[in-house]
Design a protein around this motif. Structure first.
Motif, PDB file in Angstrom:
ATOM      1  N   TYR A  57       0.838  -1.196   0.000  1.00 51.10           N
ATOM      2  CA  TYR A  57       0.000   0.000   0.000  1.00 51.10           C
ATOM      3  C   TYR A  57       0.877   1.250   0.000  1.00 51.10           C
ATOM      4  CZ  TYR A  57      -3.166   3.645   1.678  1.00 51.10           C
ATOM      5  OH  TYR A  57      -3.883   4.811   1.822  1.00 51.10           O
ATOM      6  N   TRP A  58       1.840   1.308   0.926  1.00 47.25           N
ATOM      7  CA  TRP A  58       2.658   2.505   1.056  1.00 47.25           C
ATOM      8  C   TRP A  58       3.624   2.676  -0.117  1.00 47.25           C
ATOM      9  CZ3 TRP A  58       1.037   6.445   3.365  1.00 47.25           C
ATOM     10  CH2 TRP A  58       0.170   6.314   4.442  1.00 47.25           C
ATOM     11  N   LYS A  59       4.060   1.577  -0.713  1.00 47.49           N
ATOM     12  CA  LYS A  59       4.880   1.706  -1.917  1.00 47.49           C
ATOM     13  C   LYS A  59       4.046   2.258  -3.072  1.00 47.49           C
ATOM     14  CE  LYS A  59       8.585  -1.541  -0.981  1.00 47.49           C
ATOM     15  NZ  LYS A  59       9.271  -2.782  -1.391  1.00 47.49           N
ATOM     16  N   GLN A  60       2.787   1.854  -3.138  1.00 45.99           N
ATOM     17  CA  GLN A  60       1.887   2.394  -4.165  1.00 45.99           C
ATOM     18  C   GLN A  60       1.641   3.883  -3.921  1.00 45.99           C
ATOM     19  OE1 GLN A  60       0.864   0.677  -6.925  1.00 45.99           O
ATOM     20  NE2 GLN A  60       0.223   2.691  -7.610  1.00 45.99           N
ATOM     21  N   VAL A  61       1.509   4.267  -2.665  1.00 45.77           N
ATOM     22  CA  VAL A  61       1.369   5.687  -2.328  1.00 45.77           C
ATOM     23  C   VAL A  61       2.597   6.457  -2.823  1.00 45.77           C
ATOM     24  CG1 VAL A  61       1.331   7.342  -0.409  1.00 45.77           C
ATOM     25  CG2 VAL A  61      -0.187   5.346  -0.361  1.00 45.77           C
ATOM     26  N   ILE A  97      -4.413  11.429 -11.104  1.00 41.87           N
ATOM     27  CA  ILE A  97      -3.504  10.415 -10.553  1.00 41.87           C
ATOM     28  C   ILE A  97      -3.733  10.252  -9.056  1.00 41.87           C
ATOM     29  CG2 ILE A  97      -1.065   9.946 -10.029  1.00 41.87           C
ATOM     30  CD1 ILE A  97      -0.397  11.269 -12.765  1.00 41.87           C
ATOM     31  N   GLU A  98      -3.982  11.366  -8.381  1.00 47.92           N
ATOM     32  CA  GLU A  98      -4.155  11.364  -6.930  1.00 47.92           C
ATOM     33  C   GLU A  98      -5.458  10.694  -6.476  1.00 47.92           C
ATOM     34  OE1 GLU A  98      -3.810  14.739  -3.526  1.00 47.92           O
ATOM     35  OE2 GLU A  98      -5.262  15.135  -5.115  1.00 47.92           O
ATOM     36  N   LYS A  99      -6.437  10.552  -7.345  1.00 50.02           N
ATOM     37  CA  LYS A  99      -7.785  10.112  -6.960  1.00 50.02           C
ATOM     38  C   LYS A  99      -7.838   8.929  -5.988  1.00 50.02           C
ATOM     39  CE  LYS A  99     -10.859  12.131 -10.297  1.00 50.02           C
ATOM     40  NZ  LYS A  99     -11.315  13.162  -9.401  1.00 50.02           N
ATOM     41  N   PRO A 100      -7.056   7.863  -6.174  1.00 49.40           N
ATOM     42  CA  PRO A 100      -7.160   6.754  -5.211  1.00 49.40           C
ATOM     43  C   PRO A 100      -6.800   7.137  -3.773  1.00 49.40           C
ATOM     44  CG  PRO A 100      -5.966   6.054  -7.176  1.00 49.40           C
ATOM     45  CD  PRO A 100      -6.152   7.535  -7.275  1.00 49.40           C
ATOM     46  N   PHE A 101      -6.039   8.211  -3.611  1.00 54.99           N
ATOM     47  CA  PHE A 101      -5.593   8.632  -2.280  1.00 54.99           C
ATOM     48  C   PHE A 101      -6.048  10.050  -1.934  1.00 54.99           C
ATOM     49  CE2 PHE A 101      -2.345   5.686  -4.016  1.00 54.99           C
ATOM     50  CZ  PHE A 101      -2.575   4.625  -3.147  1.00 54.99           C
ATOM     51  N   ALA A 105      -4.603  12.389   0.904  1.00 49.55           N
ATOM     52  CA  ALA A 105      -3.528  13.270   0.455  1.00 49.55           C
ATOM     53  C   ALA A 105      -4.010  14.708   0.278  1.00 49.55           C
ATOM     54  CB  ALA A 105      -2.923  12.741  -0.846  1.00 49.55           C
ATOM     55  N   GLY A 106      -5.095  14.877  -0.446  1.00 51.08           N
ATOM     56  CA  GLY A 106      -5.678  16.202  -0.638  1.00 51.08           C
ATOM     57  C   GLY A 106      -4.713  17.248  -1.165  1.00 51.08           C
ATOM     58  N   THR A 107      -3.834  16.853  -2.039  1.00 48.09           N
ATOM     59  CA  THR A 107      -2.789  17.758  -2.512  1.00 48.09           C
ATOM     60  C   THR A 107      -3.157  18.464  -3.814  1.00 48.09           C
ATOM     61  OG1 THR A 107      -1.128  16.330  -1.503  1.00 48.09           O
ATOM     62  CG2 THR A 107      -0.339  17.887  -3.174  1.00 48.09           C
ATOM     63  N   TRP A 108      -3.627  17.720  -4.794  1.00 44.42           N
ATOM     64  CA  TRP A 108      -3.704  18.266  -6.146  1.00 44.42           C
ATOM     65  C   TRP A 108      -5.018  18.932  -6.508  1.00 44.42           C
ATOM     66  CZ3 TRP A 108       0.593  19.589  -7.912  1.00 44.42           C
ATOM     67  CH2 TRP A 108       1.738  18.888  -7.553  1.00 44.42           C
TER      68      TRP A 108
END
Length: 122
Positions: A57-61, A97-101, A105-108
């Motif tokens: 999971y964290w590697k995918q993040v 790209i960010e959608k799954p997280f 994350a709430g970054t983009w």
């Protein structure tokens, strides 16, 4: 012309590249074991049955954050050259790209929205 927005994108790039380091609350297994970063996942005991799931999971993040950041570098380059359309396309890709997280994350999305708002005012 876009100096403030360029800085916002560069800050988001730094954040995105560090998602797996800074992390967020996430749990694994039936006991809801909290594993909030890649470092924590890799430090789990080898006999923890959900260790590999947490590490993956964290590697995918990390990969996802880097992919979004790579697209954002193109947005910075486009903004520096005054190509707002290319910047918008690159930031659209970042938030996609960010959608799954995105929940964590709430970054983009805020950066993309800021660009759209700025372009609407031109």
């Amino acid at each position: 012309m876009f100096d403030d927005l360029i800085q916002e994108v560069q800050d988001a790039i730094e954040c995105s590249r560090n998602w797996a380091v800074k992390g967020w609350p996430v749990t694994f297994g039936p006991r809801n074991t909290a594993v909030s970063s890649l470092k924590e996942a890799e430090a789990l005991p080898r006999n923890f049955i959900f260790r590999q799931e947490a590490v993956n999971y964290w590697k995918q993040v990390r990969l996802t954050g880097n992919d979004a950041a790579d697209s954002a570098v193109k947005a910075v380059q486009a903004l520096q050259s005054g190509n707002a359309g290319a910047a918008e396309n690159a930031l659209y890709l970042c938030q996609y790209i960010e959608k799954p997280f995105a929940e964590y994350a709430g970054t983009w999305n805020p950066v993309y929205d800021a660009l759209k708002t700025r372009l609407a005012g031109l």
